[in-house]
Motif scaffolding. Sequence first.
Motif, PDB file in Angstrom:
ATOM      1  N   HIS A 226       0.824  -1.214   0.000  1.00 19.84           N
ATOM      2  CA  HIS A 226       0.000   0.000   0.000  1.00 19.84           C
ATOM      3  C   HIS A 226       0.858   1.264   0.000  1.00 19.84           C
ATOM      4  CE1 HIS A 226      -3.044  -2.937   0.854  1.00 19.84           C
ATOM      5  NE2 HIS A 226      -2.568  -3.170   2.063  1.00 19.84           N
ATOM      6  N   SER A 227       1.887   1.265  -0.824  1.00 21.90           N
ATOM      7  CA  SER A 227       2.758   2.427  -0.976  1.00 21.90           C
ATOM      8  C   SER A 227       2.684   2.911  -2.422  1.00 21.90           C
ATOM      9  CB  SER A 227       4.203   2.061  -0.618  1.00 21.90           C
ATOM     10  OG  SER A 227       5.054   3.158  -0.843  1.00 21.90           O
ATOM     11  N   LEU A 228       2.746   4.226  -2.606  1.00 23.29           N
ATOM     12  CA  LEU A 228       2.725   4.766  -3.966  1.00 23.29           C
ATOM     13  C   LEU A 228       3.995   4.413  -4.728  1.00 23.29           C
ATOM     14  CD1 LEU A 228       1.227   8.320  -3.318  1.00 23.29           C
ATOM     15  CD2 LEU A 228       0.062   6.313  -4.254  1.00 23.29           C
ATOM     16  N   SER A 229       5.109   4.345  -4.020  1.00 20.95           N
ATOM     17  CA  SER A 229       6.374   3.977  -4.648  1.00 20.95           C
ATOM     18  C   SER A 229       7.292   3.375  -3.598  1.00 20.95           C
ATOM     19  CB  SER A 229       7.039   5.187  -5.308  1.00 20.95           C
ATOM     20  OG  SER A 229       7.437   6.129  -4.325  1.00 20.95           O
ATOM     21  N   THR A 230       8.198   2.524  -4.073  1.00 21.65           N
ATOM     22  CA  THR A 230       9.202   1.896  -3.217  1.00 21.65           C
ATOM     23  C   THR A 230      10.521   1.939  -3.966  1.00 21.65           C
ATOM     24  OG1 THR A 230       7.537   0.404  -2.261  1.00 21.65           O
ATOM     25  CG2 THR A 230       9.848  -0.195  -1.975  1.00 21.65           C
ATOM     26  N   THR A 231      11.540   2.545  -3.362  1.00 26.12           N
ATOM     27  CA  THR A 231      12.817   2.692  -4.052  1.00 26.12           C
ATOM     28  C   THR A 231      13.971   2.285  -3.140  1.00 26.12           C
ATOM     29  OG1 THR A 231      13.051   5.013  -3.378  1.00 26.12           O
ATOM     30  CG2 THR A 231      11.957   4.590  -5.480  1.00 26.12           C
ATOM     31  N   ILE A 232      15.044   1.816  -3.779  1.00 27.86           N
ATOM     32  CA  ILE A 232      16.313   1.541  -3.100  1.00 27.86           C
ATOM     33  C   ILE A 232      17.403   2.230  -3.905  1.00 27.86           C
ATOM     34  CG2 ILE A 232      17.925  -0.208  -2.273  1.00 27.86           C
ATOM     35  CD1 ILE A 232      15.671  -2.236  -2.370  1.00 27.86           C
ATOM     36  N   GLU A 233      18.239   3.017  -3.230  1.00 31.30           N
ATOM     37  CA  GLU A 233      19.372   3.671  -3.879  1.00 31.30           C
ATOM     38  C   GLU A 233      20.658   3.285  -3.159  1.00 31.30           C
ATOM     39  OE1 GLU A 233      18.446   7.990  -5.151  1.00 31.30           O
ATOM     40  OE2 GLU A 233      17.084   7.572  -3.469  1.00 31.30           O
ATOM     41  N   SER A 234      21.729   3.149  -3.913  1.00 27.32           N
ATOM     42  CA  SER A 234      23.044   2.998  -3.299  1.00 27.32           C
ATOM     43  C   SER A 234      23.534   4.366  -2.843  1.00 27.32           C
ATOM     44  CB  SER A 234      24.027   2.377  -4.291  1.00 27.32           C
ATOM     45  OG  SER A 234      24.182   3.226  -5.428  1.00 27.32           O
ATOM     46  N   CYS A 235      24.463   4.372  -1.889  1.00 24.28           N
ATOM     47  CA  CYS A 235      24.989   5.628  -1.356  1.00 24.28           C
ATOM     48  C   CYS A 235      26.508   5.672  -1.525  1.00 24.28           C
ATOM     49  CB  CYS A 235      24.640   5.775   0.122  1.00 24.28           C
ATOM     50  SG  CYS A 235      22.867   5.918   0.447  1.00 24.28           S
ATOM     51  N   ASP A 236      27.041   6.883  -1.633  1.00 23.42           N
ATOM     52  CA  ASP A 236      28.475   7.047  -1.763  1.00 23.42           C
ATOM     53  C   ASP A 236      29.133   7.034  -0.380  1.00 23.42           C
ATOM     54  OD1 ASP A 236      27.977   9.535  -0.647  1.00 23.42           O
ATOM     55  OD2 ASP A 236      28.240  10.647  -2.520  1.00 23.42           O
ATOM     56  N   ALA A 237      30.425   7.325  -0.336  1.00 27.72           N
ATOM     57  CA  ALA A 237      31.176   7.257   0.914  1.00 27.72           C
ATOM     58  C   ALA A 237      30.676   8.255   1.950  1.00 27.72           C
ATOM     59  CB  ALA A 237      32.663   7.477   0.640  1.00 27.72           C
ATOM     60  N   GLN A 238      30.013   9.332   1.517  1.00 26.57           N
ATOM     61  CA  GLN A 238      29.481  10.345   2.436  1.00 26.57           C
ATOM     62  C   GLN A 238      28.029  10.063   2.820  1.00 26.57           C
ATOM     63  OE1 GLN A 238      31.437  11.371  -0.375  1.00 26.57           O
ATOM     64  NE2 GLN A 238      33.107  11.280   1.132  1.00 26.57           N
ATOM     65  N   GLY A 239      27.466   8.933   2.360  1.00 25.36           N
ATOM     66  CA  GLY A 239      26.093   8.594   2.684  1.00 25.36           C
ATOM     67  C   GLY A 239      25.061   9.263   1.802  1.00 25.36           C
ATOM     68  N   ARG A 240      25.491   9.899   0.697  1.00 23.23           N
ATOM     69  CA  ARG A 240      24.547  10.555  -0.213  1.00 23.23           C
ATOM     70  C   ARG A 240      24.034   9.555  -1.235  1.00 23.23           C
ATOM     71  NH1 ARG A 240      28.882  15.183  -1.525  1.00 23.23           N
ATOM     72  NH2 ARG A 240      29.901  13.237  -2.133  1.00 23.23           N
ATOM     73  N   ALA A 241      22.719   9.667  -1.555  1.00 25.40           N
ATOM     74  CA  ALA A 241      22.125   8.776  -2.550  1.00 25.40           C
ATOM     75  C   ALA A 241      22.866   8.913  -3.869  1.00 25.40           C
ATOM     76  CB  ALA A 241      20.656   9.088  -2.720  1.00 25.40           C
ATOM     77  N   GLU A 242      23.163   7.764  -4.487  1.00 28.08           N
ATOM     78  CA  GLU A 242      24.035   7.762  -5.656  1.00 28.08           C
ATOM     79  C   GLU A 242      23.354   7.223  -6.897  1.00 28.08           C
ATOM     80  OE1 GLU A 242      28.725   6.692  -6.068  1.00 28.08           O
ATOM     81  OE2 GLU A 242      27.437   5.154  -5.181  1.00 28.08           O
ATOM     82  N   GLU A 243      22.686   6.054  -6.784  1.00 27.43           N
ATOM     83  CA  GLU A 243      22.150   5.399  -7.972  1.00 27.43           C
ATOM     84  C   GLU A 243      20.960   4.525  -7.570  1.00 27.43           C
ATOM     85  OE1 GLU A 243      23.710   2.480 -11.576  1.00 27.43           O
ATOM     86  OE2 GLU A 243      24.875   2.710  -9.738  1.00 27.43           O
ATOM     87  N   TYR A 244      19.902   4.543  -8.409  1.00 27.92           N
ATOM     88  CA  TYR A 244      18.739   3.710  -8.138  1.00 27.92           C
ATOM     89  C   TYR A 244      19.061   2.249  -8.429  1.00 27.92           C
ATOM     90  CZ  TYR A 244      15.469   7.534  -7.342  1.00 27.92           C
ATOM     91  OH  TYR A 244      14.807   8.604  -6.812  1.00 27.92           O
ATOM     92  N   LEU A 245      18.819   1.394  -7.436  1.00 24.95           N
ATOM     93  CA  LEU A 245      18.919  -0.046  -7.621  1.00 24.95           C
ATOM     94  C   LEU A 245      17.551  -0.661  -7.866  1.00 24.95           C
ATOM     95  CD1 LEU A 245      21.388  -0.826  -4.692  1.00 24.95           C
ATOM     96  CD2 LEU A 245      21.936  -0.301  -7.078  1.00 24.95           C
ATOM     97  N   LEU A 246      16.503   0.037  -7.424  1.00 23.00           N
ATOM     98  CA  LEU A 246      15.132  -0.422  -7.624  1.00 23.00           C
ATOM     99  C   LEU A 246      14.205   0.776  -7.559  1.00 23.00           C
ATOM    100  CD1 LEU A 246      13.076  -2.957  -7.672  1.00 23.00           C
ATOM    101  CD2 LEU A 246      12.818  -2.446  -5.237  1.00 23.00           C
ATOM    102  N   ALA A 247      13.243   0.830  -8.470  1.00 27.68           N
ATOM    103  CA  ALA A 247      12.184   1.845  -8.430  1.00 27.68           C
ATOM    104  C   ALA A 247      10.884   1.160  -8.821  1.00 27.68           C
ATOM    105  CB  ALA A 247      12.500   3.002  -9.367  1.00 27.68           C
ATOM    106  N   ALA A 248      10.032   0.904  -7.833  1.00 32.53           N
ATOM    107  CA  ALA A 248       8.782   0.187  -8.052  1.00 32.53           C
ATOM    108  C   ALA A 248       7.617   1.102  -7.720  1.00 32.53           C
ATOM    109  CB  ALA A 248       8.740  -1.071  -7.192  1.00 32.53           C
ATOM    110  N   TYR A 249       6.612   1.092  -8.580  1.00 31.46           N
ATOM    111  CA  TYR A 249       5.473   1.991  -8.409  1.00 31.46           C
ATOM    112  C   TYR A 249       4.159   1.229  -8.308  1.00 31.46           C
ATOM    113  CZ  TYR A 249       9.010   5.327  -9.762  1.00 31.46           C
ATOM    114  OH  TYR A 249      10.166   6.069  -9.796  1.00 31.46           O
ATOM    115  N   GLU A 250       4.230  -0.045  -7.917  1.00 29.92           N
ATOM    116  CA  GLU A 250       3.028  -0.825  -7.684  1.00 29.92           C
ATOM    117  C   GLU A 250       2.568  -0.635  -6.235  1.00 29.92           C
ATOM    118  OE1 GLU A 250       6.052  -2.784  -8.816  1.00 29.92           O
ATOM    119  OE2 GLU A 250       5.497  -1.618 -10.587  1.00 29.92           O
ATOM    120  N   ASP A 251       1.281  -0.915  -5.952  1.00 26.45           N
ATOM    121  CA  ASP A 251       0.768  -0.764  -4.589  1.00 26.45           C
ATOM    122  C   ASP A 251       1.435  -1.750  -3.631  1.00 26.45           C
ATOM    123  OD1 ASP A 251      -0.922   1.275  -5.280  1.00 26.45           O
ATOM    124  OD2 ASP A 251      -2.654  -0.014  -5.601  1.00 26.45           O
TER     125      ASP A 251
END
Length: 398
Positions: free
Chosen positions: A249-274
């Motif tokens: 029951h989420s509008l979107s679900t995403t996972i991003e990798s982070c760089d050495a400073q903890g900043r979001a770097e690249e999408y590993l998953l972007a799902a837009y199903e409920d």
Amino acid sequence: MTQTPRGAGIAVPPQVLHVAVSWRTGHGVPDVDVSALLLGSGARVRGDADLVFYNRTDHPSGAVRHLGRSAPGAPGSPAADWLWLDLARVEPEVERLVVVASADGGSFGQVPGLDVRVTDAAGATVAYRAIGDATTETALLFGEFRREGGGWRFRPVDQGYATGLAGLATDFGIVVEPPPPPIPGPGYVPPSAAPVPPPPRAAPPGPVADPYGGEFRPATYQGRGKETVRCDPGLPPGRWVLLEIESYHSLSTTIESCDAQGRAEEYLLAAYEDDVRARTVALVPRARPLTLRVEADAPWTLRVLPLSHARRFDSHIEGLAHDLVVYEGPSGVLDFLHGGVSRFTVHRHAPPQDPLYDDEERDLLVNGVGEVRASAAVPGPGLVRISGDGPWKCAVRR
């Protein structure tokens, strides 16, 4: 939180449930290993496959999975070992499903904050009981799910065993082989009349070792909204790990990798199903722990698994939405058919060409929208990451 009385059965919904045995970590506190036993008539298992634990994580029926242990924090922080249940998929001949655990290297009297909790997919508590009277027990039967009146009920049990998981399992029909004799040290000369011990029985089948990844203890993380997950620094550096996420029951679900400073770097998953139950892959950095940014509008559960848990194929495979599979065949052509309405992509992952860098080689094999029929050549075995919003099929031509 209201406790479920010991021995009192409460009705549970016929849907996906999570069971967590929780405790507090600390110096000298034993680890807790959770298992599930599926019992038929006579309160006995039908075979070794009816024991689900960390070395055999999936029941053949698909009704029970061992999800792994949440990553430990500082001493005194909470920890948990998790099971996933789908009671609607339990085979008709199974009458009871019991939740048990063993204390590794100690007794449950040394484990503080011990409790068992059953929650639904959204994280709402269905049943809860704290265990405060354990002493010398090395294994505990925490509770059981039992068929009753066409449905299921959960009953806390709190039954202890001083003989560990082996003694508990034996009571339910699991044949536990004795350990093989120790290997003698250098210079040992066996007596001539010494009997030759029989070869030890093979260990229960676990995940197959994977040439692309490394074996480690699975870990489970839970959250809601946007959170940064800092994975166990003991993950094998420079190797792939499988990421599995659930969110409902989420509008979107995403996972991003982070760089050495903890900043979001690249999408590993972007799902837009409920409702999302998806798999993808991440490469563990060589010089630092794997850090991920997870975001969903609802509670989510993320599992970090060895790549040996991924599905494999060499001729044909089918799936739904987002998955990471291992192609084990020779060079050929992969024919894809996607039945969704949104974007459908297929990537092939290969190890870094330069071992000193973390950048993996990645090829976009398919990129389409809606109902897609596409083909792509592959040079041989590798990881195939599939992303869509509907059912898909892949067949191999050689």
